[in-house]
Design an enzyme around this catalytic site. Structure first.
Site, PDB file in Angstrom:
ATOM      1  N   MET A  68      -7.763   8.344   8.569  1.00 30.30           N
ATOM      2  CA  MET A  68      -8.050   9.069   7.167  1.00 30.30           C
ATOM      3  C   MET A  68      -8.956  10.287   7.358  1.00 30.30           C
ATOM      4  O   MET A  68      -9.835  10.524   6.484  1.00 30.30           O
ATOM      5  CB  MET A  68      -8.621   8.078   6.245  1.00 30.30           C
ATOM      6  CG  MET A  68      -7.740   6.693   6.025  1.00 30.30           C
ATOM      7  SD  MET A  68      -8.457   5.510   5.160  1.00 30.30           S
ATOM      8  CE  MET A  68      -9.290   4.903   6.643  1.00 30.30           C
ATOM      9  N   ASP A  92       0.819  -1.160   0.041  1.00 33.12           N
ATOM     10  CA  ASP A  92       0.103   0.023   0.064  1.00 33.12           C
ATOM     11  C   ASP A  92       1.029   1.375   0.157  1.00 33.12           C
ATOM     12  O   ASP A  92       2.077   1.307   0.383  1.00 33.12           O
ATOM     13  CB  ASP A  92      -0.972  -0.051   1.050  1.00 33.12           C
ATOM     14  CG  ASP A  92      -2.030  -0.961   1.104  1.00 33.12           C
ATOM     15  OD1 ASP A  92      -2.385  -1.397   0.069  1.00 33.12           O
ATOM     16  OD2 ASP A  92      -2.754  -1.414   2.170  1.00 33.12           O
ATOM     17  N   LYS A  96      -3.996   2.747  -2.334  1.00 35.32           N
ATOM     18  CA  LYS A  96      -5.067   3.593  -2.810  1.00 35.32           C
ATOM     19  C   LYS A  96      -5.259   4.723  -1.999  1.00 35.32           C
ATOM     20  O   LYS A  96      -4.919   4.906  -0.582  1.00 35.32           O
ATOM     21  CB  LYS A  96      -6.222   2.586  -2.252  1.00 35.32           C
ATOM     22  CG  LYS A  96      -6.616   1.539  -3.050  1.00 35.32           C
ATOM     23  CD  LYS A  96      -7.884   0.690  -2.705  1.00 35.32           C
ATOM     24  CE  LYS A  96      -8.050  -0.030  -1.276  1.00 35.32           C
ATOM     25  NZ  LYS A  96      -6.663  -1.029  -1.210  1.00 35.32           N
TER      26      LYS A  96
END
Length: 467
Positions: free
Chosen positions: A392, A257, A279
């Protein structure tokens, strides 16, 4: 576009075949003697340019058949038919002249204690022939190199050379027995770390030889691949678990990632194929469904597949979805937990997530608000003595702060934003629910970012052990 590599090396570690090749060494002191001994161990024919072969430092070399002494001043013609050159005289001007001549002839040259003039250097060597381990600081810190070599000397068994010889003896037989490369790797991993290795280290070579023959006749190595779902932690390489590091060095293919730091990725096996499936918000390198299928496809081909995720794979890492698909496809897998970003970032910022006087519970929440909506149980978040951690949440910070205050959380509730936590460029921005959005607008805050909300943030000023 050319790729820029971080942490580029001053020298490339290589192994040279110098058997029966002429090598020129200038000097008649200890440095020349030591370098000549290394060249002789590599099977080279050493030509020593000296003022006198009677030098005490060179006394033992005089008995070596592969050493010839040249008792005349240096001339550039001495370089005509040699493979490498070592300038070890006590005359800096002569050493520099030799280095320049070698550069003109594209000859590898080492100028002792002068890496700037050298095209190669001698590393510190741990000799377990045929296994050789070299340690180098690019010539910048020889004492540190020696200390590291001493530490490695104590951890590498003296019998590892005999183990390498045994493996070489049976390499052809193993290749004939197992057609798939992954079968051969598994066989050797079991052999070189098990009972056979113990017998070799104990000097019982006959029994080790017999046991490896029996293993070849009886053992059946599964050719199927396997998936390792590994948590890489928040970024600092020192926070990796031992098990994670072991599997990282076994994998054939790595799917990683964007949150996996370059330093951690550097610890993966050098020849493993690396695939970036990271991502970011509104920018999916590979959709999750395709990642799931890729894991299955790679494992079915017999690969050991490392799925490397930042933090912990089961905390907002979608690791559960991936192994669910692997289980449906009957693919073997292992899961290695990692230090989650919340724990790592909080610790490196001096913010305890729980504290008897301030917080008796902690709640992890994803701050990635789908379609900019606020469909979260905000009332449950507004509790006394509770710490909230948003993953996030940088983009959604204004909505998060607004909704918490709208549902009753006090405006002066402390909040901390931790950007690139546990890494050398970690940045911590603190404030209150009421003023944090304005502070972010006036300060550069980059992702990945963890948001911590609660009275425990007040302790940061006192407990910030990193500064």
């Amino acid at each position: 576009m050319a790729k820029d590599f971080e942490g580029q090396w001053d020298f490339l570690p290589v192994a040279l075949d110098l058997k029966n090749k002429a090598c020129l060494v200038l000097g008649d002191g200890e440095q020349a003697a030591r370098k000549s001994e290394l060249l002789l161990k590599a099977g080279a024919n050493v030509r020593l340019v000296v003022a006198s072969p009677e030098s005490e430092a060179l006394e033992e070399l005089g008995e070596a058949r592969a050493v010839s002494f040249i008792c005349s001043p240096y001339e550039s013609s001495m370089l005509d038919d040699v493979s490498i050159v070592v300038a070890a005289s006590d005359n800096p001007e002569l050493n520099a002249l030799v280095a320049r001549h070698c550069q003109e002839k594209h000859l590898p040259v080492n100028v002792v204690e002068n890496p700037a003039l050298s095209s190669f250097i001698f590393p510190s060597i741990i000799d377990r022939h045929p296994v050789l381990v070299s340690v180098s600081s690019s010539g910048d810190a020889p004492v540190l190199t020696r200390l590291l070599r001493n530490r490695l000397e104590s951890t590498i068994p003296h019998g590892v050379g005999r183990l390498a010889e045994l493996a070489a003896k049976y390499r052809g037989a193993v290749k004939a027995k197992f057609q798939h490369i992954n079968q051969r790797r598994k066989f050797w991993e079991q052999t070189l770390e098990g009972a056979i290795a113990d017998l070799v280290y104990a000097g019982r070579m006959d029994k080790a030889d017999k046991l490896i023959q029996e293993s070849l006749e009886k053992i059946d190595v599964d050719a199927r691949g396997e998936v390792y779902l590994v948590g890489a932690g928040p970024g600092d390489t020192d926070l990796l678990t031992f098990r994670a590091l072991r599997l990282m060095r076994q994998a054939d293919v790595v799917l990683y990632d964007r949150l996996v730091s370059p330093a951690i990725l550097d610890l993966v096996r050098r020849d493993a194929k690396k695939i970036n499936v990271g991502k970011a918000r509104s920018n999916h390198t590979l959709p999750q469904g395709e990642i799931n299928q890729l894991l299955i496809d790679l494992a079915k081909k017999g690969n050991r597949v490392l799925r490397l995720k930042g933090g912990d794979p089961f905390i907002f890492g979608r690791g559960g979805e991936e192994i669910d698909r692997l289980a449906d496809a009957d693919i073997p897998f292992q899961v290695v937990p990692g230090i989650t970003a919340a724990a790592g970032c909080a610790s490196y910022s001096g913010i305890p997530l729980t504290h008897r006087d301030y917080s008796q519970s902690v709640r992890f929440v994803t701050g990635h608000l789908k379609n900019d909506t606020c469909d979260l149980p905000w009332n449950e978040f507004v509790q006394e003595h509770q710490t909230l951690v948003f993953y996030m949440g940088l983009v959604g910070l204004p909505i998060i702060a607004e909704q918490l205050m709208a549902h009753g959380m006090r405006k002066d509730m402390p909040i901390a934003l931790i950007s690139r936590g546990t890494l050398p460029d970690q940045k911590v921005l603190t404030g209150t629910l009421e003023d944090i959005t304005g502070k972010v607008e006036n300060n550069e805050v980059h992702g990945p970012t963890i948001i911590i909300i609660g009275d425990v943030v007040r302790l940061r000023e006192k407990l910030d052990w990193m500064n």
